[in-house]
Motif scaffolding. Structure first.
Motif, PDB file in Angstrom:
ATOM      1  N   LYS A   7       0.832  -1.210   0.000  1.00 42.12           N
ATOM      2  CA  LYS A   7       0.000   0.000   0.000  1.00 42.12           C
ATOM      3  C   LYS A   7       0.863   1.255   0.000  1.00 42.12           C
ATOM      4  N   LEU A   8       2.071   1.146  -0.514  1.00 47.41           N
ATOM      5  CA  LEU A   8       3.014   2.259  -0.529  1.00 47.41           C
ATOM      6  C   LEU A   8       2.432   3.451  -1.284  1.00 47.41           C
ATOM      7  N   GLU A   9       2.467   4.620  -0.665  1.00 46.54           N
ATOM      8  CA  GLU A   9       1.936   5.827  -1.291  1.00 46.54           C
ATOM      9  C   GLU A   9       3.034   6.798  -1.717  1.00 46.54           C
ATOM     10  N   ILE A  10       4.184   6.760  -1.069  1.00 45.98           N
ATOM     11  CA  ILE A  10       5.278   7.675  -1.374  1.00 45.98           C
ATOM     12  C   ILE A  10       6.548   6.857  -1.603  1.00 45.98           C
ATOM     13  N   LEU A  11       7.201   7.116  -2.733  1.00 47.94           N
ATOM     14  CA  LEU A  11       8.451   6.428  -3.055  1.00 47.94           C
ATOM     15  C   LEU A  11       9.434   7.455  -3.591  1.00 47.94           C
ATOM     16  N   TRP A  12      10.465   7.727  -2.831  1.00 51.50           N
ATOM     17  CA  TRP A  12      11.500   8.677  -3.241  1.00 51.50           C
ATOM     18  C   TRP A  12      12.776   7.904  -3.524  1.00 51.50           C
ATOM     19  N   LEU A  13      13.232   7.969  -4.758  1.00 49.31           N
ATOM     20  CA  LEU A  13      14.450   7.284  -5.199  1.00 49.31           C
ATOM     21  C   LEU A  13      15.408   8.291  -5.829  1.00 49.31           C
ATOM     22  N   LYS A  14      15.672   9.357  -5.108  1.00 52.45           N
ATOM     23  CA  LYS A  14      16.550  10.427  -5.610  1.00 52.45           C
ATOM     24  C   LYS A  14      17.992   9.946  -5.720  1.00 52.45           C
ATOM     25  N   TYR A  15      18.618  10.274  -6.839  1.00 43.22           N
ATOM     26  CA  TYR A  15      20.051  10.021  -7.056  1.00 43.22           C
ATOM     27  C   TYR A  15      20.447   8.600  -6.665  1.00 43.22           C
ATOM     28  N   CYS A  16      19.712   7.634  -7.161  1.00 44.72           N
ATOM     29  CA  CYS A  16      19.981   6.223  -6.845  1.00 44.72           C
ATOM     30  C   CYS A  16      20.689   5.479  -7.964  1.00 44.72           C
ATOM     31  N   GLY A  17      20.982   6.157  -9.048  1.00 46.37           N
ATOM     32  CA  GLY A  17      21.639   5.497 -10.165  1.00 46.37           C
ATOM     33  C   GLY A  17      20.697   4.640 -10.993  1.00 46.37           C
ATOM     34  N   ILE A  18      19.408   4.938 -10.941  1.00 44.54           N
ATOM     35  CA  ILE A  18      18.438   4.180 -11.728  1.00 44.54           C
ATOM     36  C   ILE A  18      18.605   4.535 -13.202  1.00 44.54           C
ATOM     37  N   THR A  19      18.719   3.521 -14.022  1.00 43.09           N
ATOM     38  CA  THR A  19      18.861   3.701 -15.472  1.00 43.09           C
ATOM     39  C   THR A  19      17.604   3.163 -16.150  1.00 43.09           C
ATOM     40  N   ASP A  20      17.646   3.041 -17.470  1.00 42.37           N
ATOM     41  CA  ASP A  20      16.509   2.502 -18.218  1.00 42.37           C
ATOM     42  C   ASP A  20      16.105   1.113 -17.710  1.00 42.37           C
ATOM     43  N   GLU A  21      17.095   0.272 -17.418  1.00 39.50           N
ATOM     44  CA  GLU A  21      16.810  -1.093 -16.957  1.00 39.50           C
ATOM     45  C   GLU A  21      16.063  -1.070 -15.625  1.00 39.50           C
ATOM     46  N   GLY A  22      16.531  -0.271 -14.683  1.00 42.09           N
ATOM     47  CA  GLY A  22      15.850  -0.156 -13.395  1.00 42.09           C
ATOM     48  C   GLY A  22      14.479   0.468 -13.545  1.00 42.09           C
ATOM     49  N   CYS A  23      14.373   1.422 -14.451  1.00 39.08           N
ATOM     50  CA  CYS A  23      13.096   2.073 -14.702  1.00 39.08           C
ATOM     51  C   CYS A  23      12.111   1.080 -15.316  1.00 39.08           C
ATOM     52  N   ALA A  24      12.589   0.191 -16.150  1.00 40.91           N
ATOM     53  CA  ALA A  24      11.728  -0.836 -16.742  1.00 40.91           C
ATOM     54  C   ALA A  24      11.167  -1.745 -15.649  1.00 40.91           C
ATOM     55  N   ALA A  25      12.008  -2.154 -14.701  1.00 43.22           N
ATOM     56  CA  ALA A  25      11.546  -3.003 -13.598  1.00 43.22           C
ATOM     57  C   ALA A  25      10.551  -2.256 -12.716  1.00 43.22           C
ATOM     58  N   LEU A  26      10.839  -0.989 -12.439  1.00 41.19           N
ATOM     59  CA  LEU A  26       9.937  -0.173 -11.630  1.00 41.19           C
ATOM     60  C   LEU A  26       8.593   0.008 -12.330  1.00 41.19           C
ATOM     61  N   ALA A  27       8.621   0.335 -13.617  1.00 44.11           N
ATOM     62  CA  ALA A  27       7.388   0.538 -14.375  1.00 44.11           C
ATOM     63  C   ALA A  27       6.569  -0.750 -14.434  1.00 44.11           C
ATOM     64  N   SER A  28       7.219  -1.879 -14.618  1.00 44.37           N
ATOM     65  CA  SER A  28       6.524  -3.162 -14.651  1.00 44.37           C
ATOM     66  C   SER A  28       5.828  -3.425 -13.313  1.00 44.37           C
ATOM     67  N   ALA A  29       6.528  -3.160 -12.234  1.00 44.99           N
ATOM     68  CA  ALA A  29       5.941  -3.367 -10.902  1.00 44.99           C
ATOM     69  C   ALA A  29       4.760  -2.430 -10.679  1.00 44.99           C
ATOM     70  N   LEU A  30       4.897  -1.190 -11.093  1.00 43.31           N
ATOM     71  CA  LEU A  30       3.820  -0.224 -10.894  1.00 43.31           C
ATOM     72  C   LEU A  30       2.612  -0.528 -11.778  1.00 43.31           C
ATOM     73  N   ARG A  31       2.833  -1.091 -12.952  1.00 43.18           N
ATOM     74  CA  ARG A  31       1.713  -1.480 -13.812  1.00 43.18           C
ATOM     75  C   ARG A  31       0.918  -2.618 -13.185  1.00 43.18           C
ATOM     76  N   SER A  32       1.597  -3.503 -12.461  1.00 47.14           N
ATOM     77  CA  SER A  32       0.893  -4.637 -11.861  1.00 47.14           C
ATOM     78  C   SER A  32       0.163  -4.256 -10.573  1.00 47.14           C
ATOM     79  N   ASN A  33       0.514  -3.119  -9.962  1.00 50.54           N
ATOM     80  CA  ASN A  33      -0.128  -2.691  -8.716  1.00 50.54           C
ATOM     81  C   ASN A  33      -0.116  -1.156  -8.672  1.00 50.54           C
ATOM     82  N   PRO A  34      -0.908  -0.501  -9.548  1.00 49.99           N
ATOM     83  CA  PRO A  34      -0.765   0.952  -9.723  1.00 49.99           C
ATOM     84  C   PRO A  34      -1.602   1.836  -8.810  1.00 49.99           C
TER      85      PRO A  34
END
Length: 99
Positions: free
Chosen positions: A12-39
């Motif tokens: 039930k996470l409402e706030i997610l701050w990932l500032k300056y974590c080195g997230i690239t396209d690959e990490g963003c793809a995993a994040l987007a996939s997770a958020l699509r399954s539980n948006p």
């Protein structure tokens, strides 16, 4: 591991701050996939200072277009987003009245 947690329907996470974590396209793809399954719970996502570029932004657009997405705040400062990425974001936001 974070993507696995976000995909959990009990998350039930409402706030997610990932500032300056080195997230690239690959990490963003995993994040987007997770958020699509539980948006439906995330309201505030801060990806400031990550090297997302336009591909990462386009992956996030798929999440934003989902009618179940209730994201209210999205921070993308210093992420390498170009005019093309901004146009994709604007289109995604227009297509979902809940964001």
């Amino acid at each position: 591991m974070l993507s696995d947690a976000l995909q959990n329907p009990h998350c039930k996470l409402e706030i997610l701050w990932l500032k300056y974590c080195g997230i690239t396209d690959e990490g963003c793809a995993a994040l987007a996939s997770a958020l699509r399954s539980n948006p439906s719970h995330l309201r505030d996502l801060d990806l400031t200072g990550n090297e997302l570029g336009d591909l990462g932004v386009k992956l996030l657009c798929a999440v934003l277009e989902d009618p179940h997405c209730k994201l209210e705040i999205l921070w993308l400062c210093y992420c390498g987003v170009t005019d093309e990425g901004c146009a994709a974001l604007a289109s995604a936001l227009r297509s979902n009245p809940h964001t």
